[in-house]
Motif scaffolding. Structure first.
Motif, PDB file in Angstrom:
ATOM      1  N   ILE A   1       0.837  -1.201   0.000  1.00 57.48           N
ATOM      2  CA  ILE A   1       0.000   0.000   0.000  1.00 57.48           C
ATOM      3  C   ILE A   1       0.875   1.256   0.000  1.00 57.48           C
ATOM      4  N   ASP A   2       0.410   2.272  -0.662  1.00 55.23           N
ATOM      5  CA  ASP A   2       1.123   3.538  -0.745  1.00 55.23           C
ATOM      6  C   ASP A   2       0.993   4.302   0.573  1.00 55.23           C
ATOM      7  N   MET A   3       2.036   5.015   0.968  1.00 50.64           N
ATOM      8  CA  MET A   3       2.019   5.782   2.220  1.00 50.64           C
ATOM      9  C   MET A   3       0.897   6.805   2.260  1.00 50.64           C
ATOM     10  N   SER A   4       0.416   7.246   1.115  1.00 49.77           N
ATOM     11  CA  SER A   4      -0.668   8.224   1.112  1.00 49.77           C
ATOM     12  C   SER A   4      -1.920   7.678   1.803  1.00 49.77           C
ATOM     13  N   TYR A   5      -2.082   6.346   1.792  1.00 49.39           N
ATOM     14  CA  TYR A   5      -3.220   5.733   2.486  1.00 49.39           C
ATOM     15  C   TYR A   5      -3.258   6.176   3.945  1.00 49.39           C
TER      16      TYR A   5
END
Length: 173
Positions: A75-79
């Motif tokens: 998962i991308d850190m923006s999540y």
């Protein structure tokens, strides 16, 4: 904790899930959905009353937005910024404070900690100690996502059976 938690759908709702490992739970009507979500919210409130030493606001994360440990690798850190850290506040001492969020899980691997309830009349009552020494009755399993050793998100474990036990009496009414 009066926010809509959107844990359970009603057929034919098909929400888009963030994770491939979070099951879709759906019931036939709004009455069943409301009963299940009311039960989950009540149990979460009780959980935080026991666990947290001082009253503080905790917010539910919508069920379709939940992730599991398998998602952390891809998962991308923006999540995390969009779903958990979006409401960071700076305290007077300059430190950032995250508001606590919670969500339910049916995956026992997301909830490795057992909170044990020991009566507050017990000498030296501390829920964290009760959790470690196993004295008392099991209250709820949970897991956390921590930042600098401080929980910012709680996974609260529920079984499908306990949800079914809440909605089954509705069929008789």
């Amino acid at each position: 904790m009066n926010q809509k938690i959107n844990i359970i759908g009603i057929c034919p709702e098909t929400p888009i899930f963030e994770s491939s490992y979070v099951p879709l739970i759906s019931f036939k009507n709004q009455e069943q959905k409301k009963a299940a979500e009311d039960y989950i919210t009540r149990e979460a409130n009780n959980f935080f009353k026991i666990l947290l030493k001082k009253a503080q606001e905790v917010k539910p994360l919508a069920y379709p937005l939940l992730i599991t440990e398998l998602d952390f690798k891809k998962i991308d850190m923006s999540y995390f910024y969009e779903n958990i850290f979006y409401d960071l506040e700076r305290k007077p001492d300059g430190k950032l404070e995250a508001k606590i969020k919670w969500g339910i899980t049916f995956d026992v691997k997301c909830a490795p900690i057992e909170l044990i309830y020991v009566s507050s009349e017990s000498r030296g009552f501390d829920p964290k100690i009760a959790e470690k020494n196993g004295k008392g009755r099991l209250q709820r399993r949970y897991g956390t996502i921590d930042i600098n050793g401080k929980p910012v998100f709680y996974y609260i474990y529920f079984t499908l059976q306990e949800i079914l036990d809440v909605i089954k009496p509705l069929a008789n009414s």
